[in-house]
Design an enzyme around this catalytic site. Structure first.
Site, PDB file in Angstrom:
ATOM      1  N   VAL A  65      56.152  30.420  30.984  1.00  0.00           N
ATOM      2  CA  VAL A  65      57.406  30.271  31.734  1.00  0.00           C
ATOM      3  C   VAL A  65      57.259  29.188  32.805  1.00  0.00           C
ATOM      4  CG1 VAL A  65      58.175  32.620  31.238  1.00  0.00           C
ATOM      5  CG2 VAL A  65      56.816  32.201  33.297  1.00  0.00           C
ATOM      6  N   ASP A  66      56.071  28.622  32.944  1.00  0.00           N
ATOM      7  CA  ASP A  66      55.896  27.547  33.936  1.00  0.00           C
ATOM      8  C   ASP A  66      56.452  26.226  33.395  1.00  0.00           C
ATOM      9  OD1 ASP A  66      53.816  25.827  32.666  1.00  0.00           O
ATOM     10  OD2 ASP A  66      52.489  27.556  32.944  1.00  0.00           O
TER      11      ASP A  66
ATOM     12  N   HIS B 250      59.685  32.299  25.755  1.00  0.00           N
ATOM     13  CA  HIS B 250      59.718  33.457  26.666  1.00  0.00           C
ATOM     14  C   HIS B 250      60.455  33.150  27.965  1.00  0.00           C
ATOM     15  CE1 HIS B 250      56.054  35.597  24.597  1.00  0.00           C
ATOM     16  NE2 HIS B 250      57.192  35.803  23.963  1.00  0.00           N
TER      17      HIS B 250
HETATM   18  P1  OAD Z   1      47.034  35.974  27.007  1.00  0.00           P
HETATM   19  O1  OAD Z   1      46.652  36.286  28.403  1.00  0.00           O
HETATM   20  O2  OAD Z   1      47.320  37.094  26.073  1.00  0.00           O
HETATM   21  O3  OAD Z   1      45.885  35.102  26.334  1.00  0.00           O
HETATM   22  C1  OAD Z   1      45.321  34.022  26.998  1.00  0.00           C
HETATM   23  C2  OAD Z   1      44.569  33.193  25.996  1.00  0.00           C
HETATM   24  O4  OAD Z   1      44.138  32.009  26.631  1.00  0.00           O
HETATM   25  C3  OAD Z   1      43.320  33.859  25.417  1.00  0.00           C
HETATM   26  O5  OAD Z   1      43.227  33.520  24.040  1.00  0.00           O
HETATM   27  C4  OAD Z   1      42.188  33.200  26.208  1.00  0.00           C
HETATM   28  O6  OAD Z   1      40.967  33.180  25.451  1.00  0.00           O
HETATM   29  C5  OAD Z   1      42.751  31.806  26.381  1.00  0.00           C
HETATM   30  N1  OAD Z   1      42.229  31.042  27.523  1.00  0.00           N
HETATM   31  C6  OAD Z   1      41.871  31.458  28.748  1.00  0.00           C
HETATM   32  N2  OAD Z   1      41.472  30.426  29.505  1.00  0.00           N
HETATM   33  C7  OAD Z   1      41.601  29.314  28.734  1.00  0.00           C
HETATM   34  C8  OAD Z   1      41.367  27.925  28.944  1.00  0.00           C
HETATM   35  N3  OAD Z   1      40.919  27.452  30.110  1.00  0.00           N
HETATM   36  N4  OAD Z   1      41.618  27.083  27.912  1.00  0.00           N
HETATM   37  C9  OAD Z   1      42.082  27.535  26.729  1.00  0.00           C
HETATM   38  N5  OAD Z   1      42.313  28.829  26.486  1.00  0.00           N
HETATM   39  C10 OAD Z   1      42.090  29.709  27.475  1.00  0.00           C
HETATM   40  O7  OAD Z   1      48.251  34.924  27.093  1.00  0.00           O
HETATM   41  P2  OAD Z   1      49.358  34.594  26.005  1.00  0.00           P
HETATM   42  O8  OAD Z   1      48.790  34.602  24.636  1.00  0.00           O
HETATM   43  O9  OAD Z   1      50.077  33.396  26.471  1.00  0.00           O
HETATM   44  O10 OAD Z   1      54.827  37.371  27.597  1.00  0.00           O
HETATM   45  O11 OAD Z   1      50.307  35.862  26.164  1.00  0.00           O
HETATM   46  C11 OAD Z   1      51.452  35.946  25.404  1.00  0.00           C
HETATM   47  C12 OAD Z   1      52.535  36.640  26.190  1.00  0.00           C
HETATM   48  O12 OAD Z   1      52.050  37.864  26.742  1.00  0.00           O
HETATM   49  C13 OAD Z   1      53.005  35.879  27.410  1.00  0.00           C
HETATM   50  O13 OAD Z   1      53.946  34.870  27.093  1.00  0.00           O
HETATM   51  C14 OAD Z   1      53.612  36.956  28.235  1.00  0.00           C
HETATM   52  C15 OAD Z   1      52.535  37.989  28.105  1.00  0.00           C
HETATM   53  O14 OAD Z   1      52.909  39.320  28.327  1.00  0.00           O
HETATM   54  C16 OAD Z   1      55.891  37.726  28.315  1.00  0.00           C
HETATM   55  O15 OAD Z   1      55.864  37.773  29.529  1.00  0.00           O
HETATM   56  C17 OAD Z   1      57.082  38.078  27.472  1.00  0.00           C
END
Ligand code: OAD
Length: 230
Positions: free
Chosen positions: A90-91, A106
């Protein structure tokens, strides 16, 4: 310019190195807060003040953050390809890095919307939404973010873009939230498909996983792909 279509699909991990917390890593937001108390329509009904405060804090942090080398490299892809960024974030860091076509499945934290009529949207930047602050028709404003149980935005358009893309770059998502994680399965079998993240729930068929940080690996992939487009 070559018209090859690229989709870049991102999650919280692409913004982690800009200082924005992810959700499910060991320091993730959903480890400190209870999702059901903050990111659902029920939470909004029961305690809107708490929900607003949570998102007001998140929004202020986005305002302080800067795009990192991964966001910037993704924007550079536009010099060789037709690029659409589809993000769960959302950023606004992709936009600030220079990406022109960004789909926020989202929602966007820098916008508010009427709690009655989702089509009434307002740009609010990085400032807070207060209880009592209304849309022009008198309904309370809420963050323009998709809560659990609500419909994802632009899903069909995103699925279509995945189908058309000849290359797909997935960055920083655990692939644990549906329906958006399903988008990866829409990709063409012939497309080149790469995932960059330290940890993922699943690696769909045909995707190559690099367990790396976004700022380490995204610029290198972008360089390689741009070299192919010369
Ligand atoms: P998650 O917090 O579920 O996953 C974060 C991912 O980023 C994981 O695969 C980590 O291994 C990876 N990660 C962490 N640091 C990193 C870095 N420096 N470089 C690359 N990868 C890195 O986040 P999302 O998958 O975005 O939804 O979560 C999906 C949705 O869940 C979000 O959009 C939000 C949340 O609840 C809503 O709010 C509707």
């Amino acid at each position: 310019m070559r018209q090859e279509q690229i989709v870049v699909f991102t999650g919280a991990g692409v913004s982690a190195e800009s200082g924005i917390r992810t959700f499910r890593d060991s320091d993730g937001l959903w480890r400190e807060y209870t999702l059901a108390e903050l990111a659902t329509p029920e939470a909004w009904r029961i305690d809107p003040q708490r929900v607003l405060e949570f998102y007001n804090e998140r929004r202020a942090r986005v305002g302080q953050a800067e795009p990192n080398p991964a966001h910037l490299a993704i924007a550079q892809l536009q010099s060789g390809f037709k690029v659409t960024v589809i993000t769960q974030n959302v950023d606004d860091l992709h936009e600030r890095a220079g990406s022109h076509e960004v789909i926020h499945v989202h929602g966007e934290i820098t916008r508010a919307r009427s709690s009655r009529d989702p089509s009434l949207l307002y740009d609010i930047g990085y400032g807070p939404i207060h209880l009592g602050q209304t849309c022009h028709k008198g309904s309370q404003l809420r963050p323009h973010v998709v809560w659990f149980g609500e419909n994802v935005l632009n899903f069909e358009r995103s699925a279509q873009l995945f189908r058309q893309a000849s290359r797909i770059l997935v960055v920083g998502t655990s692939l644990s939230v549906y329906p958006v994680a399903r988008l990866l399965y829409e990709a063409s079998r012939r497309a080149e498909k790469v995932i960059i993240a330290p940890e993922v729930e699943q690696v769909p068929p045909g995707y190559r996983l690099f367990r790396a940080l976004a700022t380490e690996k995204v610029p290198a992939i972008v360089r390689d792909w741009l070299a192919d487009s010369d």
